[in-house]
Write a protein that holds these residues in place. Structure first.
Motif, PDB file in Angstrom:
ATOM      1  N   PHE A 143     -65.886  18.686 -51.222  1.00 24.59           N
ATOM      2  CA  PHE A 143     -65.224  17.792 -50.280  1.00 24.59           C
ATOM      3  C   PHE A 143     -65.897  16.420 -50.273  1.00 24.59           C
ATOM      4  O   PHE A 143     -67.092  16.301 -50.543  1.00 24.59           O
ATOM      5  CB  PHE A 143     -65.260  18.358 -48.857  1.00 24.59           C
ATOM      6  CG  PHE A 143     -64.560  19.681 -48.698  1.00 24.59           C
ATOM      7  CD1 PHE A 143     -63.273  19.861 -49.167  1.00 24.59           C
ATOM      8  CD2 PHE A 143     -65.183  20.738 -48.073  1.00 24.59           C
ATOM      9  CE1 PHE A 143     -62.621  21.074 -49.018  1.00 24.59           C
ATOM     10  CE2 PHE A 143     -64.553  21.955 -47.915  1.00 24.59           C
ATOM     11  CZ  PHE A 143     -63.255  22.124 -48.393  1.00 24.59           C
ATOM     12  N   ALA A 144     -65.138  15.395 -49.883  1.00 26.86           N
ATOM     13  CA  ALA A 144     -65.723  14.062 -49.695  1.00 26.86           C
ATOM     14  C   ALA A 144     -66.779  14.127 -48.608  1.00 26.86           C
ATOM     15  O   ALA A 144     -67.844  13.529 -48.725  1.00 26.86           O
ATOM     16  CB  ALA A 144     -64.644  13.050 -49.338  1.00 26.86           C
ATOM     17  N   SER A 145     -66.493  14.867 -47.528  1.00 29.09           N
ATOM     18  CA  SER A 145     -67.484  15.156 -46.500  1.00 29.09           C
ATOM     19  C   SER A 145     -67.067  16.415 -45.755  1.00 29.09           C
ATOM     20  O   SER A 145     -65.877  16.719 -45.651  1.00 29.09           O
ATOM     21  CB  SER A 145     -67.678  13.981 -45.531  1.00 29.09           C
ATOM     22  OG  SER A 145     -66.562  13.842 -44.700  1.00 29.09           O
ATOM     23  N   CYS A 146     -68.068  17.121 -45.267  1.00 32.27           N
ATOM     24  CA  CYS A 146     -67.832  18.360 -44.530  1.00 32.27           C
ATOM     25  C   CYS A 146     -68.803  18.393 -43.367  1.00 32.27           C
ATOM     26  O   CYS A 146     -70.026  18.381 -43.567  1.00 32.27           O
ATOM     27  CB  CYS A 146     -68.021  19.567 -45.446  1.00 32.27           C
ATOM     28  SG  CYS A 146     -67.615  21.137 -44.662  1.00 32.27           S
ATOM     29  N   GLY A 147     -68.272  18.428 -42.157  1.00 28.89           N
ATOM     30  CA  GLY A 147     -69.101  18.413 -40.953  1.00 28.89           C
ATOM     31  C   GLY A 147     -69.890  19.694 -40.766  1.00 28.89           C
ATOM     32  O   GLY A 147     -69.803  20.640 -41.549  1.00 28.89           O
ATOM     33  N   ASP A 148     -70.638  19.727 -39.678  1.00 25.20           N
ATOM     34  CA  ASP A 148     -71.450  20.885 -39.326  1.00 25.20           C
ATOM     35  C   ASP A 148     -70.581  21.991 -38.742  1.00 25.20           C
ATOM     36  O   ASP A 148     -69.569  21.733 -38.079  1.00 25.20           O
ATOM     37  CB  ASP A 148     -72.509  20.494 -38.288  1.00 25.20           C
ATOM     38  CG  ASP A 148     -73.531  19.525 -38.848  1.00 25.20           C
ATOM     39  OD1 ASP A 148     -73.809  19.589 -40.070  1.00 25.20           O
ATOM     40  OD2 ASP A 148     -74.050  18.698 -38.072  1.00 25.20           O
ATOM     41  N   ASN A 149     -71.008  23.220 -38.980  1.00 21.56           N
ATOM     42  CA  ASN A 149     -70.359  24.412 -38.408  1.00 21.56           C
ATOM     43  C   ASN A 149     -68.878  24.520 -38.753  1.00 21.56           C
ATOM     44  O   ASN A 149     -68.075  24.981 -37.944  1.00 21.56           O
ATOM     45  CB  ASN A 149     -70.577  24.465 -36.894  1.00 21.56           C
ATOM     46  CG  ASN A 149     -72.037  24.522 -36.541  1.00 21.56           C
ATOM     47  OD1 ASN A 149     -72.792  25.296 -37.107  1.00 21.56           O
ATOM     48  ND2 ASN A 149     -72.452  23.660 -35.620  1.00 21.56           N
TER      49      ASN A 149
END
Length: 182
Positions: free
Chosen positions: A42-48
């Protein structure tokens, strides 16, 4: 803004094959290691962020996932290419924080020409899908390219979202229409 790209170049075919293999490995064994490999695409993946088995995407590089988002089984994201030679940086699939993505949801950011003669060229067009914070997409929802879903909205199971929809609302149907404010 809709962007055109050719998905049948050798480079993009190769990229899709490698991403599809990571998705297949995750489906066969949704272990932490396979989840980590999936999230790295992914370009970005948050926490949890939690993703159930059966997740599928084409490229991954234009997908942004917010914190504490839950993606249920058999989610399909048809995203546009975003690799070195093909940059579609202004086209993305952005899923906000605290979203619930039901089973069998499809996010379809790619489309094709409607005119049969133009469609023979096999071009793809990609446009943003923006899902704001705290959205719940019920099972089997389909979201098409160019759509923004406002925060705190619920889209009922089986709905097809063809146009952007308001925040703090409940939508339902094919095409999805506003049922009431939340």
């Amino acid at each position: 803004m809709k962007k055109q790209f050719d998905s049948i170049t050798p480079q993009l075919i190769g990229r899709r094959k490698s991403v599809h293999e990571v998705c297949r490995q995750f489906t066969r064994s949704p272990s932490k290691g396979n989840l980590k490999r999936l999230k790295a695409l992914f370009a970005s993946c948050g926490d949890n962020v939690f993703i159930e088995y059966g997740f599928h995407m084409d490229y991954g590089g234009s997908i942004y996932l917010g914190d504490r988002t839950f993606i249920n089984a058999n989610c399909t994201i048809v995203d546009g290419a975003q690799i070195d030679e093909v940059k579609l940086n202004d086209c993305k699939i952005d899923i906000g924080a605290d979203c619930l993505i039901g089973p069998n949801v499809q996010l379809l950011a790619v489309s094709h020409d409607i005119d049969p003669k133009e469609r023979l060229a096999k071009y793809n067009y990609v446009d943003d899908i923006i899902i704001k914070d705290n959205v719940w997409l019920g099972g089997g929802v389909i979201v098409l390219a160019g759509v923004v879903i406002g925060e705190n909205t619920v889209v009922g199971a089986g709905s097809v979202v063809t146009k952007s929809i308001d925040a703090n609302s409940f939508y339902l149907g094919n095409p999805a229409v506003k049922v009431r404010n939340l």
